[in-house]
Design an enzyme around this catalytic site. Structure first.
Site, PDB file in Angstrom:
ATOM      1  N   SER A   1       0.813  -1.221   0.000  1.00 28.39           N
ATOM      2  CA  SER A   1       0.000   0.000   0.000  1.00 28.39           C
ATOM      3  C   SER A   1       0.845   1.269   0.000  1.00 28.39           C
ATOM      4  O   SER A   1       0.438   2.285  -0.577  1.00 28.39           O
ATOM      5  CB  SER A   1      -0.959   0.003   1.195  1.00 28.39           C
ATOM      6  OG  SER A   1      -0.263  -0.227   2.399  1.00 28.39           O
TER       7      SER A   1
ATOM      8  N   HIS B   1       1.486   4.750   4.301  1.00 24.09           N
ATOM      9  CA  HIS B   1       0.690   5.372   3.240  1.00 24.09           C
ATOM     10  C   HIS B   1       1.143   6.808   2.995  1.00 24.09           C
ATOM     11  O   HIS B   1       1.341   7.222   1.844  1.00 24.09           O
ATOM     12  CB  HIS B   1      -0.797   5.365   3.619  1.00 24.09           C
ATOM     13  CG  HIS B   1      -1.363   3.995   3.764  1.00 24.09           C
ATOM     14  ND1 HIS B   1      -2.638   3.755   4.268  1.00 24.09           N
ATOM     15  CD2 HIS B   1      -0.837   2.762   3.475  1.00 24.09           C
ATOM     16  CE1 HIS B   1      -2.866   2.459   4.269  1.00 24.09           C
ATOM     17  NE2 HIS B   1      -1.788   1.836   3.820  1.00 24.09           N
TER      18      HIS B   1
END
Length: 384
Positions: A284, A335
């Site tokens: 991610s 992230h």
């Protein structure tokens, strides 16, 4: 009658200005509904973002005031559409009457030039400042119909070349790198289970601050290819397919893989800086880096992607970050790190035909400084 119209002084000046701004300065026409007797051109990379060539007659101050009001209203729409915070315009009036007594340059963002002949263009301080080569570019060997044909052909060729470049950027290509990354992630999820070493592989190759600081630097890379569950894998592979295919298509395969790996590593550094000593895995961070790259690319093509940036891409990023903050077991630090890393490395790599050399150099310097700072924070300070 048509030949006489083409030889009219106002039409000749209009043609020469169009030729200069379109073929020399890469301005593009703006299609506006309900606007008559004026031509709008934009180039958001220039200091002067918008140029208007106004051939309609401005009789008095009231008409001029209405023109200013209308221009400001249209500029607001352009700013919203192109995701641009500040837009200035240079209006070239080719038929302004003597009854206009109002000062026409009270607003620095609304530059106005009153032109009756080509000498007025040469004498204009605004032109000298913004487009110092315009006076020399107004000189042609052709006259009359020959001039019209030359200018028309040059503009058509320029527009055709522009259309070809846009088609090359936006046309669909086979995303081989994205397919490989998806397959590789799936392979590294299935293989440990088949050989019965899933837990051992996670412990040995996941992102783990103390292990990385002790010398196992490979974890910064290997951790971004491991996943903790089938749903984790499916979600990341789907996101990679949707976003990765776009970046591979827009920026090319080499830049794409660099952005992916660099963003993933930066995300891993953020994870060990802000996540403590937990084990972290997943692609991610790299995927958020691709989102950052998409934002940077979209900025350069905001004439075409401005609405998409505002209505889809940025809301998607914010939504996923919000889910990361509200949900449990989500490494949102990775992230955020990946997003920033993807933005910076894309600045360094540049967007073809859009990024200038100085922009890429600045992007490279920022990226190196950012990576050095993050590495110092993750490898030294976070371990103290």
């Amino acid at each position: 009658m048509e030949s006489e119209l083409l030889l009219d002084n106002k039409n000749v000046i209009t043609m020469k200005l169009l030729h200069y701004f379109i073929t020399e300065k890469n301005y593009n026409p703006i299609i506006l509904q309900g606007v008559e007797n004026e031509i709008w051109l934009e180039n958001l990379e220039e200091d002067c973002k918008v140029v208007r060539i106004v051939s309609g007659y401005i009789h008095n101050d009231e008409q001029f005031n209405f023109d200013v009001f209308k221009t400001k209203r249209i500029l607001k729409k352009i700013k919203k559409k192109t995701f641009t915070f500040s837009v200035n315009v240079m209006s070239i009036f080719l038929d302004m009457g003597e009854n206009v007594t109002k000062e026409i340059n009270v607003d620095p963002k609304l530059m106005c030039i009153n032109v009756h002949n080509e000498e007025d263009i040469v004498k204009s301080d605004i032109i000298k400042n913004k487009f110092p080569d315009l006076d020399s570019k107004m000189v042609y060997n052709e006259n009359g119909m020959e001039l019209f044909v030359k200018i028309t052909n040059d503009i058509n060729k320029h527009n055709k070349d522009d259309a070809s470049r846009l088609e090359e950027v936006f046309k669909s290509k086979v995303p081989y790198i994205t397919y490989f990354l998806i397959a590789f992630n799936i392979f590294l999820f299935i293989l440990p289970m088949v050989i019965g070493q899933y837990e051992h592989i996670i412990r040995m190759f996941s992102i783990h601050g103390p292990s990385i600081r002790s010398g196992q630097y490979y974890r910064l890379l290997t951790g971004i290819f491991l996943h903790g569950s089938l749903m984790h894998l499916i979600f990341n592979c789907y996101a990679l397919y949707v976003i990765g295919t776009q970046i591979e298509n827009f920026l090319g395969k080499f830049k794409y893989i660099i952005i992916y790996l660099f963003s993933g590593i930066i995300g891993a550094f953020f994870s060990i800086i802000f996540g403590g000593n937990i084990l972290s895995i997943g692609a991610s961070g790299a995927i958020f880096g691709l989102m950052g790259a998409l934002v940077y690319f979209g900025y350069f093509y905001r004439v075409y992607l401005g609405n998409v940036l505002k209505s889809q891409i940025i809301p998607l990023i914010l939504l996923n970050l919000a889910i990361g903050f509200l949900g449990e077991g989500i490494d949102n630090a990775a992230h955020i790190g990946g997003l920033i890393g993807g933005l910076f490395i894309t600045m360094a790599l540049g967007v073809k035909d859009k990024s200038s050399k100085i922009e890429k150099v600045n992007g490279f310097i920022i990226t190196v400084l950012f990576f050095s700072f993050v590495a110092y924070m993750g490898l030294i300070l976070a371990g103290k």
